[in-house]
Design a protein around this motif. Structure first.
Motif, PDB file in Angstrom:
ATOM      1  N   THR A  10      26.027 -28.750 -54.967  1.00  0.00           N
ATOM      2  CA  THR A  10      25.032 -29.334 -55.868  1.00  0.00           C
ATOM      3  C   THR A  10      25.173 -30.842 -56.058  1.00  0.00           C
ATOM      4  O   THR A  10      24.276 -31.471 -56.620  1.00  0.00           O
ATOM      5  N   ASN A  24      22.262 -33.110 -55.304  1.00  0.00           N
ATOM      6  CA  ASN A  24      20.960 -32.937 -55.945  1.00  0.00           C
ATOM      7  C   ASN A  24      20.472 -34.200 -56.637  1.00  0.00           C
ATOM      8  O   ASN A  24      19.319 -34.620 -56.456  1.00  0.00           O
ATOM      9  N   MET A  42      20.810 -30.047 -48.873  1.00  0.00           N
ATOM     10  CA  MET A  42      21.545 -28.969 -49.543  1.00  0.00           C
ATOM     11  C   MET A  42      21.724 -27.763 -48.626  1.00  0.00           C
ATOM     12  O   MET A  42      22.810 -27.184 -48.520  1.00  0.00           O
ATOM     13  N   PHE A  71      17.844 -28.098 -58.123  1.00  0.00           N
ATOM     14  CA  PHE A  71      17.213 -29.054 -57.206  1.00  0.00           C
ATOM     15  C   PHE A  71      15.944 -29.633 -57.818  1.00  0.00           C
ATOM     16  O   PHE A  71      15.686 -30.843 -57.743  1.00  0.00           O
TER      17      PHE A  71
END
Length: 496
Positions: A62, A65, A86, A318
């Motif tokens: 993550t 993001n 990702m 996201f």
């Protein structure tokens, strides 16, 4: 051969070779203890190394993001293809995890754990130096390969380090809590590093931690018995390419729609390959995915929710990070700190697992957590243009964070506490495979749904796309509630 014959010389009437004392039968495989002296038992330090490495691997799912808008502008990604920053990592991580577990059986889990951390660290350095989109995506794939080597071995090493059931449950709960918190920590850390320096620092930050973990692992981790087995090459290929082509087709649909051969063909190929993978596992002598792991009802339900939960929860990060920056005009630093309450609550809730799980069992915790996850996602689905963080986003974050902490943390304990030692790597690899596959497929589906909504409402593309994505995530959360209803009662868990 039974254990009683291990140190017995062969007789004239029943000649048989004498196995060394370190060899022990394990079903159809032979477990062989590693040669040479082992490090002195230091379970606390060993746990710290394993948890640090696991946190690093989870953060990278993550941490990019919040940096997405700057990466998109700096390396010239399209709005649809940026999702691959990702998914390139989670696909390689999830697609190769089962193979990574098997390689750990063949070559030693401690050795593969260290090698995986080294590969991951070098790939992080390469990614931070990227000058183009292809370079960055290649580095992200290499990070996923390293994570797939280290991930299942980390769980197997933890299982072999803590043999007392209570100590193992506490260690597994910590492992699960760190894994869950890592997703939230990645969002905060990504914002801090991107704003303070550059998006490149979200890659460079892995280097000192990776070097330290690799250096200490050989000194504090004890090598479990190595299993003599064989590689399932067909299974590895069909699983990896099956998920990869399926995700490619879904992400392509976000930019080109469904009436397109380049969209439909990969999705169809992915379904065929995954079907072939499951069939191959029923025929393989040493399958990558031992299907007997799914015979226990609680474990099967935990596996299902380990896929549905991340698809619903982590896929939504996201869109939230982009909504905060592009619609509410938050800086990367402010965006990262906007996720801080969620990260702290997920970790705190997951730390309560060792106390709550024996008392209530997995069913009430899973159901409560999944219901809260659904409520949080439905709250996020109400976003519009310029929704206030304090009144429109903070309360869904808190509710969703409590839900994720309660719903996911017990699953690791349910899955790992009852498996045989020789199945520990496969069980852990399967769990992490489903988690990463859930993140990849969930993000691909949400990108597709969001892209369709954005094209239909171009004037409010960000808020409309976020609204649609959150509703789609809520569907996955609702499915996890149905799965949670299948858990057995606490008494049955203890007996199983």
């Amino acid at each position: 051969m039974s254990e009683r014959t291990l140190n017995t010389a062969p007789t004239a009437t029943a000649p048989r070779p004498v196995l060394p004392p370190a060899a022990v039968e394990a079903g159809s495989r032979r477990d062989v203890a590693p040669p040479g002296p082992e490090p002195r038992a230091r379970p606390g330090l060993a746990l710290a190394v394993i948890l640090s490495a696991q946190l690093m691997l989870m953060i990278d799912a993550t941490v990019m993001n919040v940096a997405v808008p700057r990466i998109e502008a700096g390396l010239h990604f399209s709005s649809a293809s940026i999702a691959w920053v990702m998914d390139a990592y989670t696909l390689a991580f999830g697609g190769l995890l089962l193979l990574g577990g098997r390689l750990g059986d063949l070559f030693g889990r401690r050795r593969l754990f260290i090698l995986g951390i080294v590969v991951f660290t070098l790939a992080s350095l390469a990614g931070g130096l990227a000058t183009g989109s292809a370079w960055l995506l290649t580095a992200r794939v290499a990070q996923g390969v390293g994570a797939a080597m280290a991930g299942p071995s980390a769980l197997a090493l933890l299982n072999s380090t803590f043999t007392d059931p209570r100590a193992r449950m506490r260690a597994l709960a910590l492992f699960s809590g760190v894994s869950s918190a890592g997703f939230g920590v990645g969002l905060v850390l990504g914002g801090v590093l991107t704003d303070a320096g550059s998006w490149r620092w979200v890659m460079f930050i892995n280097i000192p931690f990776g070097v330290l973990a690799a250096a200490l692992a050989g000194r504090v981790l004890r090598q479990p018995a190595r299993h003599e087995t064989s590689l399932d090459v067909l299974g590895a290929l069909t699983a990896t390419f099956g998920v990869g082509t399926l995700v490619y087709g879904l992400i392509h649909a976000a930019s080109s729609g469904w009436g397109n051969t380049v969209t439909i063909a990969p999705i169809a190929a992915g379904v065929v390959l995954l079907t072939a993978f499951v069939y191959s596992q029923t025929r393989a002598t040493h399958p990558l995915l031992p299907l007997h792991l799914f015979k226990d009802r609680n474990r099967a339900a935990a596996y299902a929710n380990y896929m549905l939960g991340p698809a619903a929860g982590f896929g939504s990060f996201f869109f939230l990070s982009q909504y905060l920056q592009e619609d509410l005009h938050y800086s990367p630093l402010r965006t990262g700190f906007a996720f801080l309450p969620m990260s702290a609550i997920i970790f705190t809730a997951s730390r309560l697992t060792p106390r709550l799980l024996p008392r209530f069992g997995p069913k009430p915790m899973a159901l409560t957590g999944c219901v809260l996850l659904l409520i949080g996602l439905l709250g996020f689905a109400q976003v519009g243009e310029h929704t206030s963080y304090a009144t429109g986003l903070l309360w869904p974050m808190i509710v969703m964070a409590v839900g994720m902490g309660l719903a996911f943390s017990p699953l690791t304990v349910v899955i790992m506490s009852s498996v045989r030692p020789q199945d520990a790597a496969a069980a852990g690899g399967t769990m992490q495979t489903l988690q990463q596959t859930g993140v990849s497929l969930g993000l691909a589906v949400l990108v597709t749904v969001s892209g369709s909504a954005a094209r239909a409402h171009p004037a409010t593309a960000i808020s409309s796309g976020t609204h649609a994505a959150m509703l789609a995530a809520a569907v996955a959360a609702a499915a996890s509630i149905l799965v949670g209803l299948t858990f057995r009662k606490p008494k049955e868990v203890n007996e199983g």
